[in-house]
Write an enzyme that holds these catalytic residues in place. Sequence first.
Site, PDB file in Angstrom:
ATOM      1  N   LYS A 207       0.844  -1.192   0.000  1.00 24.31           N
ATOM      2  CA  LYS A 207       0.000   0.000   0.000  1.00 24.31           C
ATOM      3  C   LYS A 207       0.886   1.251   0.000  1.00 24.31           C
ATOM      4  CE  LYS A 207      -3.391   2.223   2.956  1.00 24.31           C
ATOM      5  NZ  LYS A 207      -4.181   2.076   4.173  1.00 24.31           N
ATOM      6  N   GLU A 213      10.743  -4.735   3.929  1.00 26.50           N
ATOM      7  CA  GLU A 213      10.743  -6.147   3.516  1.00 26.50           C
ATOM      8  C   GLU A 213      10.351  -6.284   2.046  1.00 26.50           C
ATOM      9  OE1 GLU A 213       9.350  -4.928   6.235  1.00 26.50           O
ATOM     10  OE2 GLU A 213       9.367  -6.340   7.909  1.00 26.50           O
ATOM     11  N   GLY A 267      -4.570  -1.908   5.425  1.00 25.09           N
ATOM     12  CA  GLY A 267      -3.807  -3.028   4.883  1.00 25.09           C
ATOM     13  C   GLY A 267      -4.395  -4.377   5.267  1.00 25.09           C
ATOM     14  N   ARG A 268      -4.760  -4.544   6.533  1.00 22.43           N
ATOM     15  CA  ARG A 268      -5.233  -5.862   6.984  1.00 22.43           C
ATOM     16  C   ARG A 268      -6.672  -6.168   6.561  1.00 22.43           C
ATOM     17  NH1 ARG A 268      -3.805  -2.484  10.967  1.00 22.43           N
ATOM     18  NH2 ARG A 268      -5.338  -1.716  12.449  1.00 22.43           N
ATOM     19  N   GLU A 353      -3.502  -6.611  15.470  1.00 22.87           N
ATOM     20  CA  GLU A 353      -3.011  -5.299  15.035  1.00 22.87           C
ATOM     21  C   GLU A 353      -4.122  -4.255  15.214  1.00 22.87           C
ATOM     22  OE1 GLU A 353       0.249  -4.902  11.899  1.00 22.87           O
ATOM     23  OE2 GLU A 353      -1.436  -4.108  10.787  1.00 22.87           O
ATOM     24  N   HIS A 384      -4.120 -33.175  18.655  1.00 26.64           N
ATOM     25  CA  HIS A 384      -2.936 -33.955  19.039  1.00 26.64           C
ATOM     26  C   HIS A 384      -1.770 -33.044  19.383  1.00 26.64           C
ATOM     27  CE1 HIS A 384      -4.824 -37.725  17.756  1.00 26.64           C
ATOM     28  NE2 HIS A 384      -5.435 -36.949  16.878  1.00 26.64           N
ATOM     29  N   LYS A 512      10.329  -0.778  13.505  1.00 24.51           N
ATOM     30  CA  LYS A 512      10.771  -0.480  12.136  1.00 24.51           C
ATOM     31  C   LYS A 512      11.863   0.586  12.162  1.00 24.51           C
ATOM     32  CE  LYS A 512       6.367  -0.978   9.634  1.00 24.51           C
ATOM     33  NZ  LYS A 512       5.360  -0.226   8.886  1.00 24.51           N
TER      34      LYS A 512
END
Length: 543
Positions: A207, A213, A267-268, A353, A384, A512
Amino acid sequence: MKNIDPTTTGAWNKLQQYFEEMKDKEMKDLFQEDSERAEKFTIQWEDFYIDLSKNRITAEIKEALTQLAEECGIKEAINSYYRGDAINKTEGRPVLHTALRAPEHEEVLVDGKNVMPEVFKAKEKIKEFSDKVINGDHKGYTNLPITDVVNIGIGGSDLGPVMVTEALKFYKNHLNLHYISNVDGDHVYETLKHLNPETTLFVIVSKTFTTQETLSNANTAREWFKRSAPQEAVSKHFVAVSSNLTQVTEFGIDPGNIFPMWDWVGGRFSLWSAVGLSISLGIGYKGFEELLEGAHEMDQHFRNEDLASNIPVQLAMLSVWYNNFFKAESEAVIPYTQYLQKLPSYLQQAIMESNGKSIDRNGNPVTYQTGNIIWGEPGTNSQHAFFQLIHQGTKLIPADFIGFKESLFGDKSHHDKLMANYFAQTEALLMGKTEDEVRKELEAKKLSNEEIAQLLPFKVFAGNKPTTSLLINKLTPASLGKLIAMYEHKIFVQGVIWNIFSYDQWGVELGKQLASKILSEIEEIDVHEHDNSTSQLLKFYLS
Ligand code: F6P
């Protein structure tokens, strides 16, 4: 939106009293007292059957929780949300992922301008491009059709698309999809090593187009590509999704290859926009559209349904009940389908977030708990792994069980086994196993009294562990859209109740900033002061 401290409401006070009565009550007794408990606490909507009865609530508690939502101004808040008010106040933005799945004729205003025409223009572009890549009309630089698509993005620019692609794998076409998110070079090279640049398409999703990254990974991918392809081939193999056109163009992506994103989509919550391009490439635009339509159905339900039978509202209020009264720290999400294996990670970002905040909407520290910790894994694998702790540990962990009536390949025998486990777990968590039952079981096995006395405490299950059962007809693009939108709106409701801003994420900034400072130090550009521990760690790393 009203800025109400939930603890000052009448409903909160009432709930405090109800909690005192409920904390030692057994749900199994509530089932005994009311043979219609399941019907009373079940919401049936379209292809969703949601049973809330295995929760530590009564009709009065449900009513008080609904009253709490009302007192916190949920109805006005929902209107502000859909209307496009700048409810993301600290960033001065509206929150309009709902507009991405609204019909074209609906008018959604941002700063007085209807955004629907640009939303539909972007959809058209997604459709055209997906069609071309899927049917082989979009060729690579050696005139071969595309076989592999690599989505490069992180957080919301990765988790939504990767989760949905995995969830809808059954509906997938011939394109192989890959996702690179971590700045870990090993993640990048491990993915690239199997790919042929002549037939690979890179979708760079960011965005902001400033995320370290994504930019590093995109640069590495471009370098890898240019090792065998000429510079002018980049435009056939690299497209971007972003709201930052300047940065994308500077990166060298053809302006015609840029898919838009908008500030008013977080973004999310962005998988419904061009951020979901890889979804549309993987299952075709029609499937992508069905996903959006499903989400829109849930949007309508959330907007119009009475609070008492409103799925996201009721789920959110239950979560508030456990979080703020029972002091439950976490919630588990257990999908009984391998296809939804990435749902818990996706929800971790969406929920944590959004609601991992400690300052209220008035700018003051909150005096109560907010966002829960979310975790989970598909059943039956999780049975399990960590179910022991849910059954017999010391922590209260409310869990959502998500199951489907039909499997996709239609193997009834497998599906019945899978679902038998789903039902068995929720029943076991509710009923537990009493001392008496354990004793009888051990006596039947002919154990001595001494052996029974020794083993007995370990074999007792307290039960009374809350679960919510979501049973959906079938995993399809539409039902998945409904499910994701359901959780999105649950997040919204909880943020309203906790009086926090759910749509910013300042908490990710500090790390960051420090990372770029430390990197400049590692690269010997700069020297910075650190705490003693960090200095020593850096010294060891650099030695
Ligand atoms: O983790 C912080 C965050 O800003 C997320 O909210 C977002 O989804 C992610 O980084 C990626 O951001 P972008 O799409 O701008 O690269």
